[in-house]
Scaffold this active site. Structure first.
Site, short mmCIF file in Angstrom:
data_model
loop_
_atom_site.label_atom_id
_atom_site.label_comp_id
_atom_site.label_asym_id
_atom_site.label_seq_id
_atom_site.Cartn_x
_atom_site.Cartn_y
_atom_site.Cartn_z
N ASP A 169 -7.79 2.04 2.11
CA ASP A 169 -7.36 3.00 3.12
C ASP A 169 -8.04 4.37 3.11
O ASP A 169 -7.48 5.32 3.61
CB ASP A 169 -5.82 3.16 3.04
CG ASP A 169 -5.25 3.89 4.25
OD1 ASP A 169 -5.91 3.91 5.30
OD2 ASP A 169 -4.16 4.46 4.13
N ASP A 224 1.20 5.12 -0.39
CA ASP A 224 0.52 6.41 -0.41
C ASP A 224 1.11 7.33 -1.47
O ASP A 224 2.33 7.50 -1.53
CB ASP A 224 0.64 7.10 0.95
CG ASP A 224 -0.18 6.40 2.01
OD1 ASP A 224 -1.39 6.26 1.79
OD2 ASP A 224 0.39 5.99 3.04
N HIS A 281 0.88 -1.18 0.00
CA HIS A 281 0.00 0.00 0.00
C HIS A 281 0.91 1.22 0.00
O HIS A 281 1.58 1.49 0.98
CB HIS A 281 -0.91 -0.02 1.23
CG HIS A 281 -1.64 1.27 1.42
ND1 HIS A 281 -1.33 2.17 2.40
CD2 HIS A 281 -2.64 1.82 0.72
CE1 HIS A 281 -2.11 3.23 2.30
NE2 HIS A 281 -2.93 3.04 1.30
N HIS A 304 -6.02 9.96 -0.82
CA HIS A 304 -6.66 10.06 0.49
C HIS A 304 -5.79 10.70 1.56
O HIS A 304 -6.22 10.84 2.70
CB HIS A 304 -7.17 8.68 0.93
CG HIS A 304 -6.09 7.68 1.16
ND1 HIS A 304 -5.25 7.75 2.22
CD2 HIS A 304 -5.70 6.62 0.44
CE1 HIS A 304 -4.39 6.75 2.15
NE2 HIS A 304 -4.64 6.05 1.08
#
Ligand SMILES: *[C@@H]1O[C@H](CO)[C@@H](O)[C@H](O)[C@H]1NC(C)=O
Ligand SMILES: *[C@@H]1O[C@H](CO)[C@@H](O)[C@H](O)[C@H]1NC(C)=O
Ligand SMILES: *[C@@H]1O[C@H](CO)[C@@H](O)[C@H](O)[C@H]1NC(C)=O
Ligand SMILES: *[C@@H]1O[C@H](CO)[C@@H](O)[C@H](O)[C@H]1NC(C)=O
Length: 964
Positions: A174, A59, A57, A397
Site C-alpha cells: 500500500d 495502517d 492490512h 505510509h
C-alpha cells in the site's frame, strides 16, 4: 489507505534470492518448527494453482492513531481493532492446521505480543514460521530512517522467534509508488551471495490483480456483504455450484495475464479478520468445493498459501523475468489523478520527522560514547528506545507521507516529542560526563524562529555544538539575543568573529509571543567528528544597535563571499522569469528565484472531477501565479581570484516581504551554497481556492528536459519531462505528471554548470521548463481528494489558528558538473545529520573539557558513519557507508579502507562480526568470528580489522567493545 477502488496494488517480490519475505503463520505445533518453504502446501504441476493468501492490512495510524487502531477505540471514525484481529486469527489457526495467515505490521504485533501470557506466546511461537515485512512509505522517507526501522522490527522478530522469524519476502501492498532505493535496501537486507552484494539490481515486482482485496464476490469478512457459502442441500439458497463457477471464471481470467500456472489472490483487506471465523469457515469450504471439481477435469487447484510459497513456485518455473531499473514514480490511478501532492503534504511534519531522525542518530551515538552513565535517571532502559520507536512509526505510509487525519498527525508529532524528551536526558548525561561539567543543559528547539529564553536573557553562556558526522563540520549558528555586541571565544580561547543583526520582520511575525529578542547573534562554529566543541559567549553591549554594527538592516545590492555572489534587484517578476537574460562574462551563471503558486483544482473541470488533496496534486491550470515581486540573481564566481574573502561571517538579504510568503537569503563565509530561508503561510483561502506554493529557480542552464532527483536520499535518478523509461507515457497532467519525490536534493545541468538544490525535508518537485527547477513548499486545500482520509488538507495549529505557517531552507549551489557531487553530497549530509546545539548558563568551570571527538582520526571524505548504536551491554552496531556513486567524483569515488580498531577514541574494539543490512543475519556464518570464545588479540592480524568500502556500499558490523 482504505478505499479499495483507489488503492495502489503493487507488492515487491525479491525473486532472485533464496529467501523471501513475509509472515506466514503455520499450524502444527511441534518441537522444532519447520520454517520457510518446507511449510508450503504442495501444488499440482499440471493445473492452474490458485494461492489464497489470507491477510489483513492494518495502517499504523491513518484515520485513527496507532493506539486507537490497536485497541479498537473510536470505532465511530472507522471500525478497526487490531488486538481482536490477532486474538481471533490465532484462535482460528489453531482450529485447522492447513490454514495460513500473513501479518506484516510489527508495530501492532509488538503491542499485542507484550500483552500475551507465556502460554499464549509459546503457542504463537509454534504458529509463526517466518518474520514479517515492513510497511513504510517509499516516496518521502530517508534511507537512514528506513534502515533503522527495518532493523528494529526484524530484531524484535529474531529475538522472539529465532531464525524462523526472519522475513523472506517484501510485502509492500500500500505505498503510493515504489522507490528504487527501497528495492535495493530490501535486497541488501538479506545475504544473497557470499561476497559483494553491492548495488544489487532492483528485483522484479509483482503486481496484484485486485489491489490487495479479494476478488469481487468473495469477501467473507464481517465488514463485507458477499453471500457466504451455503452448502447444505437441505436448506434454502444452496449456492455451491454458483460459487465454484464464479471462482473458476475469475481464476481463468486472471491466469491469462500471469506468466506461470500459479496465481495469487489476496483474501483480506484493511483491518479485516476481526472475526476470523467468518473468513476461514468460508475459505475452507471454497478450497474443498473447488478442488472437488478436479475430478471433473476443472484443472484448477486452490490452496492456502503465503507470498513466499507463491514466490517459490515462480522461482521453480525457471522463467526469465524482466528487471526493472527505474522506479514507480509518480503513481497515478487515472489520467488526471497523480499521487504527487503527498510528496509535500504536511511540510511541518515532514521536517519534524527528518530532524527527529537527526536527533535520534545523535542520541544513539552519545549512548555509545557515554557508556552506561548515559542511561542513568528516570527512564530505565528506554532512553533511545522511545525515540527509535517514534521515528520508526513515523515511516508509515500514512505518517510522514502526510495523508493521515489531523489528529493522527498530531499523535505522530507527540510521539516524536516524547522520544526527544527521553533522548535529552541521555544527551545531557553523556555531555556532562564527557565535559566534566554538571551545569544544567538547556535545549532550544525553536531556534529556527529565533526563540531561546536563555540566550535572550543571559549575559554569559556557553554553546555546545555536537557534530554527528564522522568528519569535522563548520556550521553557522544564529542565536536570538537582546544585546548589540558580544564577545565569543572558541574551545582554545581564541576570539571568534561575530555579527549582530536585527531579527527579520518575518521572524518577529511567526514566533507570535514565544520570544521577544530583537537581534540575532551570528557566528561560525567548527565541531570535530562525532564530537563537540564549546563556545563561550559574553555580552559586551546592550542598547539599540549602532548603525555600524547592523550593516544589514538595509538591503545591500550585493553580497559576496569567496565562492558566490548573489545580487538582488527588483523587477516585475512576470517579465523577468519569463524572458530570461543571460549575462555571461566572468559570471558563470545567472539565476532567478521566485515564488509562484498553483491554484488547486476544486473538481469542477470538464476533463475530470478530481480535486487536489492530501494525496493528489492537481492544479486547475498549468500556469502558476506569481506571488512575490522580486527576483534574485545569483552570479557565481568559480573560485575567481578577484573575489576577496570578506571579513564578516555572514551576509543576508531579505528581497521581499509579502504578507504570507517571504524569504531571507544568507551567504556564509566558507560556504559554497546560498541559503534561501522560506516562510510560507498562513496561505489565504478567502477566495475559496486551495493553493500550492512552490519556489522556482529559473536559470540559463540548458537542461534539455532532463533533471535529477535523489532516491530516498541516496542514489540519484535521471528524470525526463513527459517520459517514463520503461513504458510509453501519454501525458495527461503537464505539471502534476512531471512531479517526483525529492528527499534531499535535485539538480539540473548542462555541459558547463550544475545547479543543485538541497532540501531540508522531503518535498515534491519538477523541471517544467528547461533551465528551471521548482520545489513545492506548502499546500493548503479545501477539498478531500477521495482517497479515504476524508478531510481537506487545511492545516492550522494552536499558534496559527488561521492557517499553518511553515519555514524551511533550500541550499543552492552552482558548480561544474564534474565536481558537483563533491559539494552536494556533503551539503545534503550536513542537513540530514545536523549538529545539535545545547546551552549552559553562566561561566564554565575552568576544568571543563571544551572539546571532544569520539573518533581517533577523521575518516576519509567518502566514508559516512551511518549507524553507531548500542546493541546490547557490550556490543555496538556500526554501519559504514561509501557515500559516492562510482563515477560521480574523482578522488571520493575511489574504494576506501577503514580500520575498525582505530575508529573510536573512548572504546576498545575487541571483536567484530559482519551482518546483513538489517542486522538480523550474520553476513557469513562460516567466517564469522566467534568472539565470545576467542577474541582476536589487539596487535594480532591487522587485516581482520581492515574494512574495504566500494562506491555506494553499506557494510554493517556488530562490534564487541569495552569503554576505555
Ligand atoms: C531450472 O533450471 C535449472 C538450471 O538452469 C535446472 O537445474 C533445473 O532442473 C530447472 N528446473 C526445472 C523445474 O526445470
Ligand atoms: C528584549 O527586548 C525586547 C524589546 O525591547 C523586549 O520586549 C524583551 O522583553 C527583551 N527581552 C528580555 C529577556 O529582556
Ligand atoms: C479551513 O480552516 C479554516 C481555519 O480553521 C476554517 O475556517 C475553514 O472553514 C476550513 N475550510 C475547510 C474547507 O475545511
Ligand atoms: C537472532 O536471535 C537469536 C536468539 O533468538 C540469537 O542467538 C542470534 O544471535 C540472533 N541473530 C542475530 C543476527 O542477531
Amino acid at each position: 489507505m482504505a478505499t479499495p477502488v483507489y488503492t495502489p496494488f503493487v507488492f515487491l517480490l525479491l525473486l532472485f534470492q533464496s529467501r523471501v519475505w513475509g509472515f506466514p503463520v503455520r499450524q502444527t505445533p511441534q518441537e522444532s518448527p519447520t520454517c520457510g518453504y518446507k511449510s508450503c502446501h504442495a501444488t499440482k504441476p499440471g493445473m492452474l494453482n490458485v494461492h489464497l493468501v489470507p491477510h489483513t492490512h492494518d495502517d499504523v495510524g491513518w484515520l485513527k492513531t496507532v493506539d486507537q487502531y490497536f485497541y479498537g477505540d473510536r470505532n465511530d471514525i472507522q471500525h478497526a481493532g487490531v488486538q481482536y484481529i490477532l486474538d481471533s486469527v490465532v484462535d482460528q489457526l489453531l482450529k485447522n492446521p492447513d490454514r495460513r495467515f500473513i501479518y506484516v505490521e510489527t508495530a501492532f504485533f509488538y503491542r499485542w505480543w507484550k500483552q500475551q501470557t507465556d502460554d499464549m506466546q509459546n503457542t504463537v511461537k509454534q504458529l509463526v514460521n517466518e518474520g514479517k515485512a515492513r510497511e513504510g512509505d517509499e516516496a518521502t522517507t530517508h534511507y537512514s530512517a528506513v534502515i533503522d526501522q527495518m532493523t528494529m522490527g526484524l530484531r524484535f522478530l529474531n529475538d522472539t522467534f529465532g531464525h524462523c522469524g526472519r522475513p523472506r519476502v517484501a510485502w509492500h501492498i500500500d505505498p503510493f509508488g515504489h522507490a528504487r532505493e527501497h528495492a535495493s535496501m530490501f535486497a541488501q537486507a538479506r545475504v544473497i551471495r557470499a561476497h559483494s552484494n553491492l548495488n544489487p539490481a532492483p528485483s522484479p515486482p509483482g503486481i496484484l490483480p485486485n489491489g490487495y482485496n479479494p476478488p469481487e464476490g468473495f469477501c467473507w469478512d464481517q465488514s463485507c456483504d458477499d453471500p457466504p457459502i451455503r452448502d447444505d442441500p437441505d436448506l434454502e439458497d444452496y449456492n455451491v455450484d454458483d460459487v465454484v463457477t464464479r471462482f473458476l471464471s475469475i481464476a481463468h481470467a486472471q491466469a491469462l495475464v500471469y506468466k506461470t500456472n500459479h496465481i495469487i489472490m489476496t483474501m483480506g483487506s484493511d483491518f479485516q479478520y476481526e472475526n476470523a471465523n467468518l473468513w476461514y469457515k468460508n475459505l475452507d469450504k471454497l478450497i474443498r468445493y473447488v478442488n472437488q471439481n478436479q475430478s471433473n477435469g476443472s484443472g484448477v487447484n486452490v490452496l492456502y498459501s503465503t507470498p513466499s510459497c507463491y514466490l517459490q513456485e515462480l522461482h521453480r518455473a525457471n522463467l526469465t523475468w524482466p528487471l526493472k531499473g527505474d522506479d514507480f514514480f509518480p503513481y497515478a490511478d487515472s489520467d488526471h489523478d497523480f499521487w504527487t501532492g503527498y510528496f509535500t503534504s504536511r511540510p511541518a511534519l515532514k521536517r519534524y520527522e527528518r530532524i527527529s531522525n537527526s536527533y535520534l542518530q545523535t542520541c544513539n551515538q552519545l549512548e555509545v560514547l557515554g557508556g552506561p552513565i548515559s542511561r542513568k535517571g528516570p527512564f530505565g532502559a528506554g532512553y533511545s528506545e522511545t525515540m527509535k520507536k517514534a521515528v520508526a512509526v513515523a515511516q508509515h505510509h500514512d505518517a510522514v507521507s502526510g495523508t493521515e487525519k489531523q489528529h493522527v498527525a498530531n499523535d505522530y508529532a507527540r510521539r516524536l516529542a516524547n522520544g526527544w524528551a527521553h533522548c535529552q536526558v541521555l544527551v545531557s548525561n553523556t555531555l556532562s560526563s564527557l565535559s566534566g561539567s554538571s551545569a544544567p543543559r538547556v535545549y532550544c528547539e525553536h531556534l529556527n524562529v529565533s526563540v531561546c529564553p536563555l540566550t535572550e536573557t543571559s549575559k554569559k553562556f556557553s554553546v555546545n555544538v555536537y557534530n554527528p558526522l564522522a568528519r569535522p563540520v563548520s556550521w553557522p549558528v544564529r542565536l536570538p539575543v537582546n544585546g548589540t555586541a558580544y564577545s565569543i571565544s572558541d574551545a582554545n580561547g581564541k576570539a571568534v568573529d561575530s555579527q549582530v543583526v536585527p531579527v527579520s520582520q518575518a521572524t518577529a511575525a511567526v514566533r507570535r509571543g514565544r520570544g521577544y529578542a530583537v537581534n540575532e547573534l551570528l557566528f561560525q562554529v567548527q565541531a570535530p567528528p562525532l564530537g563537540y566543541s564549546t563556545y563561550s559567549v559574553s555580552l559586551l553591549q546592550n542598547g539599540p544597535p549602532s548603525p555600524q554594527s547592523s550593516p544589514l538592516s538595509r538591503a545591500p545590492t550585493a553580497v559576496q563571499n569567496f565562492f558566490l555572489s548573489p545580487s538582488f534587484r527588483s523587477y516585475s517578476l512576470l517579465s523577468l522569469c519569463a524572458s530570461f537574460v543571460t549575462l555571461r562574462d566572468f559570471l558563470s551563471s545567472l539565476l532567478c528565484v521566485c515564488f509562484p503558486r498553483y491554484n488547486a483544482s476544486d473538481g469542477n473541470n470538464s476533463e475530470s472531477i478530481q480535486m487536489s488533496g492530501a494525496y493528489i496534486f492537481r492544479p486547475n491550470t498549468s500556469t502558476p501565479f506569481i506571488i512575490s515581486k522580486t527576483c534574485i540573481y545569483l552570479h557565481v564566481f568559480q573560485y575567481n581570484s578577484i573575489c576577496r574573502r570578506p571579513t564578516k561571517t555572514f551576509k543576508r538579504f531579505i528581497p521581499w516581504f509579502s504578507p504570507w510568503v517571504s524569504q531571507v537569503v544568507r551567504l556564509y563565509t566558507d560556504s559554497r551554497a546560498l541559503e534561501l530561508e522560506w516562510t510560507v503561510g498562513p496561505v489565504p483561502i478567502g477566495d475559496d481556492l486551495g493553493k500550492e506554493v512552490i519556489s522556482r529557480l529559473d536559470s540559463s542552464i540548458n537542461s534539455s528536459g532532463v533533471f535529477y532527483t535523489d532516491s530516498n536520499g541516496r542514489e540519484v535518478l535521471q528524470r525526463r519531462k513527459d517520459y517514463r523509461p520503461t513504458w510509453n507515457l501519454r501525458q495527461s497532467e503537464p505539471i502534476a505528471g512531471n512531479y517526483y519525490p525529492i528527499n534531499s536534493r535535485a539538480y539540473i545541468k548542462d555541459d558547463k554548470d550544475q545547479l543543485t538544490v538541497v532540501t531540508d525535508r522531503s518535498q515534491g518537485g519538477g523541471s517544467i521548463q528547461d533551465g528551471s527547477l521548482e520545489i513545492m513548499l506548502h499546500r493548503r486545500l479545501l477539498y478531500d481528494d477521495v482517497r479515504g482520509v476524508g478531510e481537506p488538507l487545511n492545516e492550522t495549529s494552536d499558534i496559527y489558528p488561521e492557517g499553518l505557517v511553515v519555514r524551511g531552507r533550500l541550499l543552492l549551489s552552482l558548480s561544474p558538473p564534474a565536481t558537483a557531487a563533491d559539494t552536494h553530497r556533503p551539503l545534503a549530509q550536513e542537513v540530514v545529520l545536523q549538529p545539535l546545539i545545547t546551552f549552559t548558563d553562566g561561566e564554565l568551570h575552568p576544568s571543563t573539557r571544551l572539546e571532544f571527538s569520539g573518533l581517533q582520526a577523521v575518516l576519509p571524505p567518502a566514508v559516512h558513519m551511518l549507524t553507531v548504536s548500542q546493541w546490547d551491554q557490550d556490543s555496538v552496531l556500526l554501519r559504514l557507508e561509501h557515500q559516492y556513486q562510482a563515477s560521480e567524483s574523482k578522488e571520493p569515488s575511489q574504494p576506501v579502507t577503514v580500520n575498525l580498531q582505530k575508529l573510536f577514541s573512548t572504546l576498545d574494539v575487541l571483536g567484530v562480526s559482519e551482518m546483513n543490512l538489517s542486522a538480523n543475519q550474520w553476513k557469513d556464518e562460516m567466517t564469522r568470528l566467534d568472539w565470545k570464545k576467542h577474541l582476536p588479540k589487539r596487535g594480532g592480524d591487522p587485516s581482520v580489522w581492515e574494512v574495504n568500502l566500494k562506491p555506494m556500499e553499506i557494510r554493517t558490523f556488530l562490534l564487541r567493545v569495552r569503554q576505555r
